[in-house]
Write a protein that holds these residues in place. Structure first.
Motif, PDB file in Angstrom:
ATOM      1  N   GLY A   1       0.812  -1.223   0.000  1.00 59.11           N
ATOM      2  CA  GLY A   1       0.000   0.000   0.000  1.00 59.11           C
ATOM      3  C   GLY A   1       0.840   1.264   0.000  1.00 59.11           C
ATOM      4  O   GLY A   1       0.534   2.222  -0.716  1.00 59.11           O
ATOM      5  N   SER A   2       1.914   1.262   0.781  1.00 55.83           N
ATOM      6  CA  SER A   2       2.753   2.466   0.876  1.00 55.83           C
ATOM      7  C   SER A   2       3.508   2.718  -0.424  1.00 55.83           C
ATOM      8  O   SER A   2       3.704   3.876  -0.819  1.00 55.83           O
ATOM      9  CB  SER A   2       3.742   2.341   2.043  1.00 55.83           C
ATOM     10  OG  SER A   2       4.660   1.295   1.819  1.00 55.83           O
TER      11      SER A   2
ATOM     12  N   SER B   1      -0.117   2.328   5.581  1.00 54.99           N
ATOM     13  CA  SER B   1       0.093   2.579   4.148  1.00 54.99           C
ATOM     14  C   SER B   1       0.087   4.068   3.839  1.00 54.99           C
ATOM     15  O   SER B   1       0.952   4.568   3.103  1.00 54.99           O
ATOM     16  CB  SER B   1      -1.001   1.879   3.325  1.00 54.99           C
ATOM     17  OG  SER B   1      -0.961   0.482   3.488  1.00 54.99           O
ATOM     18  N   ILE B   2      -0.864   4.773   4.406  1.00 60.45           N
ATOM     19  CA  ILE B   2      -0.977   6.210   4.148  1.00 60.45           C
ATOM     20  C   ILE B   2       0.195   6.965   4.760  1.00 60.45           C
ATOM     21  O   ILE B   2       0.793   7.841   4.135  1.00 60.45           O
ATOM     22  CB  ILE B   2      -2.314   6.747   4.684  1.00 60.45           C
ATOM     23  CG1 ILE B   2      -3.475   6.164   3.874  1.00 60.45           C
ATOM     24  CG2 ILE B   2      -2.353   8.271   4.636  1.00 60.45           C
ATOM     25  CD1 ILE B   2      -4.841   6.534   4.386  1.00 60.45           C
ATOM     26  N   SER B   3       0.526   6.621   6.006  1.00 61.08           N
ATOM     27  CA  SER B   3       1.623   7.308   6.690  1.00 61.08           C
ATOM     28  C   SER B   3       2.963   7.023   6.019  1.00 61.08           C
ATOM     29  O   SER B   3       3.736   7.941   5.710  1.00 61.08           O
ATOM     30  CB  SER B   3       1.671   6.877   8.161  1.00 61.08           C
ATOM     31  OG  SER B   3       2.753   7.479   8.825  1.00 61.08           O
TER      32      SER B   3
ATOM     33  N   ALA C   1       3.911   8.648   2.551  1.00 61.27           N
ATOM     34  CA  ALA C   1       4.522   9.978   2.499  1.00 61.27           C
ATOM     35  C   ALA C   1       6.038   9.867   2.438  1.00 61.27           C
ATOM     36  O   ALA C   1       6.702  10.610   1.715  1.00 61.27           O
ATOM     37  CB  ALA C   1       4.087  10.794   3.719  1.00 61.27           C
ATOM     38  N   TYR C   2       6.594   8.926   3.208  1.00 58.09           N
ATOM     39  CA  TYR C   2       8.047   8.724   3.201  1.00 58.09           C
ATOM     40  C   TYR C   2       8.498   7.988   1.939  1.00 58.09           C
ATOM     41  O   TYR C   2       9.559   8.291   1.380  1.00 58.09           O
ATOM     42  CB  TYR C   2       8.472   7.941   4.447  1.00 58.09           C
ATOM     43  CG  TYR C   2       8.212   8.686   5.732  1.00 58.09           C
ATOM     44  CD1 TYR C   2       9.143   9.590   6.222  1.00 58.09           C
ATOM     45  CD2 TYR C   2       7.031   8.500   6.448  1.00 58.09           C
ATOM     46  CE1 TYR C   2       8.908  10.287   7.409  1.00 58.09           C
ATOM     47  CE2 TYR C   2       6.780   9.195   7.628  1.00 58.09           C
ATOM     48  CZ  TYR C   2       7.724  10.089   8.102  1.00 58.09           C
ATOM     49  OH  TYR C   2       7.484  10.787   9.261  1.00 58.09           O
ATOM     50  N   ALA C   3       7.695   7.022   1.508  1.00 56.27           N
ATOM     51  CA  ALA C   3       8.039   6.286   0.290  1.00 56.27           C
ATOM     52  C   ALA C   3       8.052   7.205  -0.923  1.00 56.27           C
ATOM     53  O   ALA C   3       8.850   7.016  -1.843  1.00 56.27           O
ATOM     54  CB  ALA C   3       7.043   5.145   0.075  1.00 56.27           C
TER      55      ALA C   3
END
Length: 223
Positions: free
Chosen positions: A32-33, A96-98, A101-103
């Motif tokens: 997801g990420s 996944s959402i958090s 952002a880093y991915a």
């Protein structure tokens, strides 16, 4: 107090179940990420200022809010407006959402590192922008971004321990249960420390080997 790890032997199955759930959540969240990160990375390189601005807002928002606050919003806040999601699904979505952002930073860096000649060659060949990004740009960017994406995965596994706060019995959640049942928190959390340290070390080693394997041709060119 004398440490006695033998008291945990009857509970190893429970801890193993927690570790398996942690692995499953982390694997789904990684997928997801990466999907979220790829979408946001492409948006951040868009020619549209509105799209770029929206992508930057997403990244800044989820990088500057504590993960536990995001998790509580999804698990405890959304039911107030009629949206009910089970704990495991909530954990996967929140992670996944958090992590997305880093991915997105890692994937965007991979996109910007691609030689402009690749884009020029694709443009000359008459390929559409969609095909260029999905078939050429993203595969190259993901390959060169393996190490930073691996760091995202390691951090995700560590962060997944917070899911125990919403009754998800992953590794940390099961450890809390075992500690309360055995009254031996010291032994339980010593084992937990070793398991997390070993798991993240093995993952880091695997990511490093994968990075070398996928980028062997580039390393040979540099040599």
């Amino acid at each position: 107090m004398k440490m006695d790890l033998t008291v945990l032997i009857p509970h190893m199955g429970v801890l193993a179940d927690g570790a398996l759930l942690t692995a499953q959540i982390s694997a789904l969240s990684l997928i997801g990420s990466i999907l979220m990160g790829a979408i946001i990375a492409v948006a951040r390189t868009s020619s549209s200022s509105a799209v770029r601005r929206a992508a930057y807002i997403y990244v800044d928002l989820f990088r500057n809010i504590p993960f536990i606050v995001q998790l509580f919003f999804f698990y405890y806040g959304l039911p107030v407006i009629g949206i009910y999601i089970d704990g495991v699904t909530t954990g996967v979505i929140a992670l996944s959402i958090s992590a997305g952002a880093y991915a997105s930073d890692a994937i965007r860096s991979g996109i910007l590192a691609i030689d402009t000649g690749v884009f020029e060659a694709a443009e000359v060949s008459g390929l559409s922008k969609r095909v260029v990004f999905t078939r050429i740009v993203l595969p190259i960017a993901l390959r060169t971004s393996i190490k930073p994406l691996g760091a995202v995965l390691v951090n995700m596994i560590l962060t997944s321990s917070v899911l125990s706060t919403i009754t998800v019995n992953e590794l940390t959640g099961q450890a809390k249960i075992v500690a309360s049942n055995t009254f031996r928190p010291f032994e339980v959390y010593v084992v937990l420390l070793v398991v997390y340290a070993t798991l993240t070390w093995l993952l880091s080693l695997g990511v490093d080997l994968l990075h070398r394997a996928l980028n062997r041709d580039l390393q040979q060119q540099e040599a």
